[in-house]
Design an enzyme around this catalytic site. Sequence first.
Site, PDB file in Angstrom:
ATOM      1  N   TRP A   2       0.978  -0.822   0.666  1.00 29.02           N
ATOM      2  CA  TRP A   2       0.309  -0.065   0.113  1.00 29.02           C
ATOM      3  C   TRP A   2       0.629   1.445  -0.149  1.00 29.02           C
ATOM      4  CZ3 TRP A   2      -3.116  -4.129   0.749  1.00 29.02           C
ATOM      5  CH2 TRP A   2      -4.306  -3.996   0.443  1.00 29.02           C
ATOM      6  N   TRP A  57       0.597   4.602   1.341  1.00 27.03           N
ATOM      7  CA  TRP A  57       1.592   5.789   2.291  1.00 27.03           C
ATOM      8  C   TRP A  57       1.466   5.039   3.437  1.00 27.03           C
ATOM      9  CZ3 TRP A  57      -3.061   8.724   5.484  1.00 27.03           C
ATOM     10  CH2 TRP A  57      -3.572   8.262   6.341  1.00 27.03           C
ATOM     11  N   ASP A  58       1.114   3.435   3.297  1.00 24.51           N
ATOM     12  CA  ASP A  58       1.953   2.232   4.452  1.00 24.51           C
ATOM     13  C   ASP A  58       3.049   2.379   4.260  1.00 24.51           C
ATOM     14  OD1 ASP A  58      -0.690   1.669   3.759  1.00 24.51           O
ATOM     15  OD2 ASP A  58      -0.820   0.715   5.789  1.00 24.51           O
ATOM     16  N   GLY A  71      -6.894   7.947   2.542  1.00 30.32           N
ATOM     17  CA  GLY A  71      -6.522   6.843   3.501  1.00 30.32           C
ATOM     18  C   GLY A  71      -7.482   6.722   4.578  1.00 30.32           C
ATOM     19  N   ASP A 130     -10.582   6.174   4.586  1.00 29.77           N
ATOM     20  CA  ASP A 130     -11.511   5.490   3.774  1.00 29.77           C
ATOM     21  C   ASP A 130     -12.952   5.407   4.749  1.00 29.77           C
ATOM     22  OD1 ASP A 130      -8.947   4.403   3.631  1.00 29.77           O
ATOM     23  OD2 ASP A 130      -9.535   2.599   2.614  1.00 29.77           O
ATOM     24  N   ARG A 158     -15.414  -2.563  10.616  1.00 29.93           N
ATOM     25  CA  ARG A 158     -14.646  -2.037   9.578  1.00 29.93           C
ATOM     26  C   ARG A 158     -15.676  -1.607   8.887  1.00 29.93           C
ATOM     27  NH1 ARG A 158     -10.698  -2.481   6.643  1.00 29.93           N
ATOM     28  NH2 ARG A 158     -11.583  -3.565   4.873  1.00 29.93           N
ATOM     29  N   TYR A 189     -12.715   1.630  12.375  1.00 30.09           N
ATOM     30  CA  TYR A 189     -11.992   1.957  11.152  1.00 30.09           C
ATOM     31  C   TYR A 189     -11.759   3.049  11.858  1.00 30.09           C
ATOM     32  CZ  TYR A 189     -10.758   0.503   6.606  1.00 30.09           C
ATOM     33  OH  TYR A 189     -10.324   0.154   5.587  1.00 30.09           O
ATOM     34  N   TRP A 190     -12.304   4.637  10.638  1.00 26.33           N
ATOM     35  CA  TRP A 190     -11.827   5.826  10.469  1.00 26.33           C
ATOM     36  C   TRP A 190     -13.105   6.216  11.253  1.00 26.33           C
ATOM     37  CZ3 TRP A 190      -7.268   7.287   9.467  1.00 26.33           C
ATOM     38  CH2 TRP A 190      -6.309   6.595   9.105  1.00 26.33           C
ATOM     39  N   GLU A 239      -3.880  -2.183  14.377  1.00 24.85           N
ATOM     40  CA  GLU A 239      -4.305  -0.937  13.547  1.00 24.85           C
ATOM     41  C   GLU A 239      -4.889   0.337  14.116  1.00 24.85           C
ATOM     42  OE1 GLU A 239      -6.652  -2.985  10.623  1.00 24.85           O
ATOM     43  OE2 GLU A 239      -6.278  -1.213   9.409  1.00 24.85           O
TER      44      GLU A 239
HETATM   45  C1  2M8 Z   1      -7.230   0.935   4.230  1.00 25.31           C
HETATM   46  O1  2M8 Z   1      -7.459   0.959   2.991  1.00 25.31           O
HETATM   47  C2  2M8 Z   1      -7.894  -0.311   2.162  1.00 25.31           C
HETATM   48  C3  2M8 Z   1      -8.416   0.091   0.972  1.00 25.31           C
HETATM   49  O2  2M8 Z   1      -7.423   0.604   0.629  1.00 25.31           O
HETATM   50  C4  2M8 Z   1      -8.907  -1.722   3.449  1.00 25.31           C
HETATM   51  O3  2M8 Z   1      -9.550  -0.830   3.738  1.00 25.31           O
HETATM   52  O4  2M8 Z   1      -9.153  -2.452   2.875  1.00 25.31           O
HETATM   53  C5  2M8 Z   1      -7.136   1.855   4.950  1.00 25.31           C
HETATM   54  O5  2M8 Z   1      -7.002   2.395   6.760  1.00 25.31           O
HETATM   55  C6  2M8 Z   1      -5.843   2.804   4.090  1.00 25.31           C
HETATM   56  O6  2M8 Z   1      -5.829   3.937   4.943  1.00 25.31           O
HETATM   57  C7  2M8 Z   1      -4.777   1.878   4.714  1.00 25.31           C
HETATM   58  O7  2M8 Z   1      -3.110   2.221   3.335  1.00 25.31           O
HETATM   59  C8  2M8 Z   1      -4.599   0.393   4.286  1.00 25.31           C
HETATM   60  C9  2M8 Z   1      -3.879  -0.414   4.383  1.00 25.31           C
HETATM   61  O8  2M8 Z   1      -3.046  -0.518   5.878  1.00 25.31           O
HETATM   62  O9  2M8 Z   1      -5.622  -0.100   4.497  1.00 25.31           O
END
Ligand code: 2M8
Length: 448
Positions: A40, A42-43, A175, A177, A212, A369-370, A413
Amino acid sequence: MNSGIQIDASLLMQEAKDILQKNWISSFTKPAPDLYPHQWNWDSGFIAIGYSHYDLDRAELELRHLFSGQWKNGMLPHIIFNPEADDNYFPGSHFWETWRSFDVPEHVRTSGISNPPVHGFVLQKIYQNASDKARALNFIKEMFPKIMEMHRYFYRERDPHQEGLVYIRHPWESGNDNSPTWDEPLEKIDFSKVKVPPFTRKDLNNSHEDHRPTNLDYDRYIYLIDIFRKGDYKEDQILKLTPFAVQDPLFNTILIKSNRALIELGALIGEDTGELEAWNELSIQTMNTKLWNPDTGMYDAYDLVHNQRILMEASSGLMPLFGSVPDQQKAEEMYKTLCGPAFSGSSEQSYYLCPSFTPMSEKFNAKKYWRGPVWINMNWMLYHGLNSYGYRDKAEQVRSESLELLSHYGFYEYFDPIRNVATEHNQGYGSRQFSWSAALCLDLLDDG
Ligand code: 2M8
């Protein structure tokens, strides 16, 4: 530590390195052992910062592998697929149908959207941490033009009004999401009138559904991908078709921060940085005129499709501190917002800094999640932002609470921001052994 919690720094450091080692697969690092089996965008930036403390080779390989997926138009995709794990994650490489674009790289499978452009400031961090400066300088020379191409892509293709603010066209690009910030534009999609291609989620095989996004969220995510496919990944076509194009203060802050880092790195390697300086001047100015909200002491988002502000209640509205976007007076307002009930709670209900979404909103969800939990990468940016404006005690609180969460509950996470619930639950949420939590832990420990 402000919290009075004792942290065994050397143990934490060793655990963090072990996690990165476990998630490393030959030339890049997975964000997590099962839930996220690819690379990924930005990760990997945050992960490279962790490596830069003890293994320059790995830091370089991580970014090199990431940029092997860069498109010919400069876009850096949010996922570089690991062909051996293509069946383990949805949407996999085929679903994106990126072959519709002439810009895709020849031998690398990628998604068709991007991610926050952290790489400029990541490169600077790598240089600062490197003991072999001559070698790190060569790496700057190698990466600088690639990162510039990505910034050019954003300012050329994602800034239709030429106002210095780029838009995201999918929540996954942010990011953050599943942030409720995106609900408003997404709720305007009328699913009785549009068709979502059939799909099966895979994320719930490796994670709890309470943590999720919902199925409705996934319908929206997939509907948007279908629009990109129909638009053949041409930005002008997509902009005509999409219901979602949002100027996000976090994304733009990260771009500004990276512009600034590239200006400094460019000076080191004798590159002309005029283009970067012009972008930054306009971006900072428009952030302050268009997105600043004096009533909340935060920066809002802006919905370009429906031409309206989105009131910000997420911590991303505070992140412009990280990009040195506000003047000192605005920074003071932001500081008050952070210390007030919206993000710090009260004596009866206190929060770990910093909830990703204000617990005062009905859309807040401490587990999902976010939509509320604490994230280590957001705390890392907030920590640096606060420090740069002289709010050292608050910065130290953010740093020490992040380390407390990691050492107490593990390298999850994300974490419950409500202190007594987190204590009772005694663990975090989402995936265990999460790579950027480990990598940024190393960086936060180094700042102690
Ligand atoms: C999460 O995003 C992915 C989709 O790209 C997912 O939910 O499957 C988010 O937290 C994102 O910010 C992060 O880059 C990714 C991988 O850690 O997971």
